[in-house]
Every structure is written in structure tokens, then in C-alpha cells.
Design an enzyme around this catalytic site. Structure first.
Site, short mmCIF file in Angstrom:
data_model
loop_
_atom_site.label_atom_id
_atom_site.label_comp_id
_atom_site.label_asym_id
_atom_site.label_seq_id
_atom_site.Cartn_x
_atom_site.Cartn_y
_atom_site.Cartn_z
N LYS A 29 67.98 56.63 14.62
CA LYS A 29 69.43 56.54 14.37
C LYS A 29 69.94 55.14 14.71
O LYS A 29 69.23 54.36 15.36
CB LYS A 29 70.14 57.58 15.24
CG LYS A 29 69.90 57.36 16.73
CD LYS A 29 70.20 58.60 17.54
CE LYS A 29 70.01 58.30 19.01
NZ LYS A 29 70.01 59.52 19.83
N TYR A 66 83.79 27.76 28.95
CA TYR A 66 85.10 28.39 29.12
C TYR A 66 85.27 28.86 30.56
O TYR A 66 84.38 29.46 31.16
CB TYR A 66 85.20 29.62 28.21
CG TYR A 66 85.33 29.30 26.74
CD1 TYR A 66 86.41 28.56 26.27
CD2 TYR A 66 84.39 29.76 25.84
CE1 TYR A 66 86.54 28.27 24.91
CE2 TYR A 66 84.51 29.48 24.47
CZ TYR A 66 85.59 28.74 24.02
OH TYR A 66 85.71 28.47 22.69
C1 LIG Z 1 68.84 59.64 20.55
C2 LIG Z 1 68.30 60.98 20.84
C3 LIG Z 1 67.03 61.13 21.38
C4 LIG Z 1 66.19 59.96 21.83
O1 LIG Z 1 66.57 59.58 23.13
P1 LIG Z 1 65.81 58.38 23.91
O2 LIG Z 1 66.42 58.38 25.25
O3 LIG Z 1 66.15 57.13 23.14
O4 LIG Z 1 64.38 58.70 23.86
C5 LIG Z 1 66.53 62.43 21.51
N1 LIG Z 1 67.28 63.50 21.16
C6 LIG Z 1 68.53 63.39 20.67
C7 LIG Z 1 69.29 64.61 20.32
C8 LIG Z 1 69.08 62.14 20.50
O5 LIG Z 1 70.31 62.02 20.01
#
Ligand SMILES: *Cc1c(COP(=O)(O)O)cnc(C)c1O
Length: 357
Positions: free
Chosen positions: A33, A252
Site C-alpha cells: 500500500k 534559516y
Molecule cells: C500495513 C499493514 C500491514 C503491514 O504492517 P507492517 O508493520 O508494515 O509489517 C499488515 N496488516 C495490515 C492490515 C496493514 O494495514
């Protein structure tokens, strides 16, 4: 000279093999994702071809994969919002997460041209998405009885504190899940932290995210502790070197004042590229592989670097902000955030180059 994010595609596969070694009896849903945590969803899907399926958050992310010819199962963690989105999911063979009664209702009301697979989410204590322990069995039975739903319903849950090794919460969530879901059929619980630390949570599908990118899910450890290799190395170049006098202030707000006569390097990267603006003086950077530190505030296009550890650095010297030789976990800690956020925030101005070694 733009900032460059080198993406090591062989590191993706190495990290995936680490997941498989840790959870040898589970299928792997590779979480890609948010543009594969900022790495590029298509190159991640290609490099992670040995995964059994992909997980995304939104339908649009899944459609990108389908439109580029990826045929593996794709689960969509947020599910659908309306009938139109649901029909698109059925049409493209996508697997929605069902986490609320409204989605069940839509599922039963909406005519679909072919049956759809679903993942059913249980809330075991995170209180974000999912049916609670009283509602999950009726939801499962309703899905099972509906001819539009394929019978391979995977029940899953998500841990709230699996990165906290001393917290009792994961154990409580796992116990509640096991006590409630007493029927056979596929199950899934583990994210990266649970894959590493909670072996009895592995079940039928593991859902690794951050570890696939070569990053530790734990704040106290770095990826090398688990033989994970960073996939992204964010780099840029020194475009100026100054020899400043004691008392000269930099950038800055003049937040860094030279304590002695010293060299200062200026690198072509800033928060406009996704480098965190809150990284303070002292945040590590590598210049020609030599460990140096930020000196002065991060601006949109530039950062300034204390070059005392590497006085021979010059115009054109390579600067590494994170990745190989400098864990993004370390930089994230300095900047008061987590590696996930830094990786997601690399902007489109950065040039992405795939490497394989
Ligand atoms: C993003 C996600 C994961 C992966 O989590 P990590 O901590 O990056 O391994 C697993 N399950 C769900 C439902 C997620 O949204």
C-alpha cells in the site's frame, strides 16, 4: 542534479526470503500500500513476484496492479465504500476486507456478475476496523450462506502493539482471536513485528510490510539485527563547500553557530524531496561514506552539513540520507517520527533508479 532514491530490487527478494524463513508454513500477502511504502508499487510488485498475494489499502492501488498485468490475489484492507466500488472489485477479482455491517448490507444488496472472495476483519482490541468478538460469528455465517461470496473466507485481525515486545496486548489479542474463531478456514494476524516476534500468530497468511523494505519494525533494533537489507537508499550531492569562521551562523533561524573555524557542506536535498524538516542539528548523514551530521535547519531544497569528520569532501561528493550504511530507523528517531513515514514521504521530485546487487 536531483536527489536520487536507489531501489535495490534484489533486497526486496532477500527480505521476502527472510519472511518465508521466519514463517515457513504461511502464505505471504506482501503489503504494498501507499505506493509500496514510497518505493513504487509496480517495481515492488515485480520484485516481490515470489509472494502469494498483495495487500493494499485502496481500490485504486489494486487497479494499478491489475491494469499492469498482475494476476495474483490482491486484498484491499479498507474494503469498499459503495456499490460501484464493490462491483469494480468483483469485476477485477479483488478481495475486499469486510469490517463493518454497512459493507455486509451493500454486499447482500448489490447484484454481482460473479462471486467475490472476501477477507473478514475482527477487531481484537485495536478498535480501528473490524467486527468485535460478539459480531464476528454472525457476520461469518451470513457471508457463508450468501451465494455471491466464495467460501474461502479468510478471517483476520491486526495487532496494536506488536512492536512493543514487553507489552501483553498482542498475547491478549491473539487469545481473543483464537477463542472466538473456532471454525476451520484460513486465518491471518501477523504484520512484520509479529512475524519476527510472535511465532504462534503466523497462521495461514502473514502480512509483512515494513520488513520487506528492509526496515526493522522495532524501535530498539535496526534491520541488520534481523538480516534485513534496506531497499531504498536516498542520496544527493554536495553542491557547495564553505570554510566558515567561528561564530558564523548557518541557514534559516541561524540555529547552528560554528563553534570553531570549520567546513560546511551544502547538499541538494530538502523537505521538498521528503527529507524531514524536523531533523535537528546532529542528525547523521553520510558524505562519501563518512559519518557526518546536519548543521542548521533543513530547508525546502537544501541541507547543510558539518564536514569536520570529512574535511576533504568537495563539490560533487556523494551524500546518503538513509539506506545502505545509515538505517532510516536512525534518521526517523532523530526526526521524531518513524521509518514508515519517511519512506512514504519521498516526493515525486526525487529520481528513482533501480539497482540490483
Ligand atoms: C500495513 C499493514 C500491514 C503491514 O504492517 P507492517 O508493520 O508494515 O509489517 C499488515 N496488516 C495490515 C492490515 C496493514 O494495514
Amino acid at each position: 542534479m536531483p536527489a536520487i532514491a536507489y531501489i535495490d530490487t534484489s533486497a526486496f527478494d532477500h527480505n521476502l526470503q527472510r519472511v518465508k524463513a521466519l514463517a515457513p508454513h504461511s502464505s505471504v500477502l506482501a503489503m504494498i500500500k501507499a505506493n509500496a511504502y514510497g518505493h513504487g508499487i509496480l517495481r515492488a510488485a515485480k520484485a516481490l513476484a515470489a509472494a502469494d498475494g498483495f495487500g493494499v489499502a485502496r481500490t485504486g492501488e489494486a487497479l494499478v496492479l491489475r491494469n499492469h498485468g498482475f494476476t495474483k490475489p490482491i486484498a484491499i484492507m479498507a474494503g469498499f465504500l459503495d456499490a460501484e466500488e464493490l462491483r469494480a472489485m468483483a469485476e477485477y477479482d479483488l478481495i475486499p476486507a469486510i469490517h463493518t455491517e454497512q459493507q455486509l448490507k451493500l454486499l447482500f444488496e448489490t447484484p454481482l456478475e460473479k462471486p467475490i472472495s472476501v477477507w473478514l476483519k475482527m477487531d481484537t482490541g485495536m478498535h480501528r476496523l473490524g467486527f468485535d468478538h460478539n459480531a464476528i460469528s454472525p457476520a461469518y455465517r451470513a457471508l457463508l450462506e450468501n451465494p455471491k461470496i466464495r467460501k474461502d473466507i479468510t478471517v483476520f485481525t491486526h495487532f496494536a502493539e506488536s512492536d512493543e515486545l514487553s507489552s501483553p496486548k498482542s498475547r491478549q489479542q491473539l487469545t481473543l482471536f483464537q477463542q472466538t474463531i473456532h471454525w476451520p478456514g484460513p486465518k491471518s494476524l501477523a504484520n512484520s513485528a509479529a512475524i519476527i516476534a510472535w511465532q504462534d500468530s503466523h497462521a495461514d497468511w502473514v502480512r509483512p510490510g515494513i520488513m520487506l523494505y528492509g526496515v526493522s519494525p522495532f524501535t530498539q533494533q535496526v534491520a541488520a539485527d534481523y538480516d534485513l537489507k534496506p531497499v531504498m537508499t536516498l542520496s544527493s550531492t554536495l553542491i557547495a563547500v564553505h570554510h566558515l569562521k567561528r561564530g558564523d551562523a548557518i541557514g534559516y533561524g541561524s540555529t547552528f553557530v560554528c563553534p570553531e573555524d570549520m567546513p560546511i557542506g551544502v547538499a541538494a536535498i530538502g523537505y521538498g524531496d521528503g527529507y524531514p524538516r524536523h531533523a535537528p542539528n546532529g542528525t547523521p548523514v553520510l558524505v562519501d561514506h563518512v559519518l557526518c551530521q546536519l548543521a542548521g535547519r533543513v530547508s525546502m531544497d537544501l541541507i547543510t552539513i558539518d564536514l569536520r569528520p570529512h574535511p576533504h569532501a568537495t563539490f560533487g561528493s556523494e551524500v546518503v540520507l538513509w539506506g545502505r550504511g545509515l538505517p532510516v530507523e536512525t534518521v526517523a528517531k532523530c526526526a521524531g517520527t518513524i521509518a514508515y513515514e519517511l519512506l512514504c514521504h519521498v516526493t515525486s521530485r526525487v529520481k528513482f533508479i533501480e539497482i540490483n546487487d
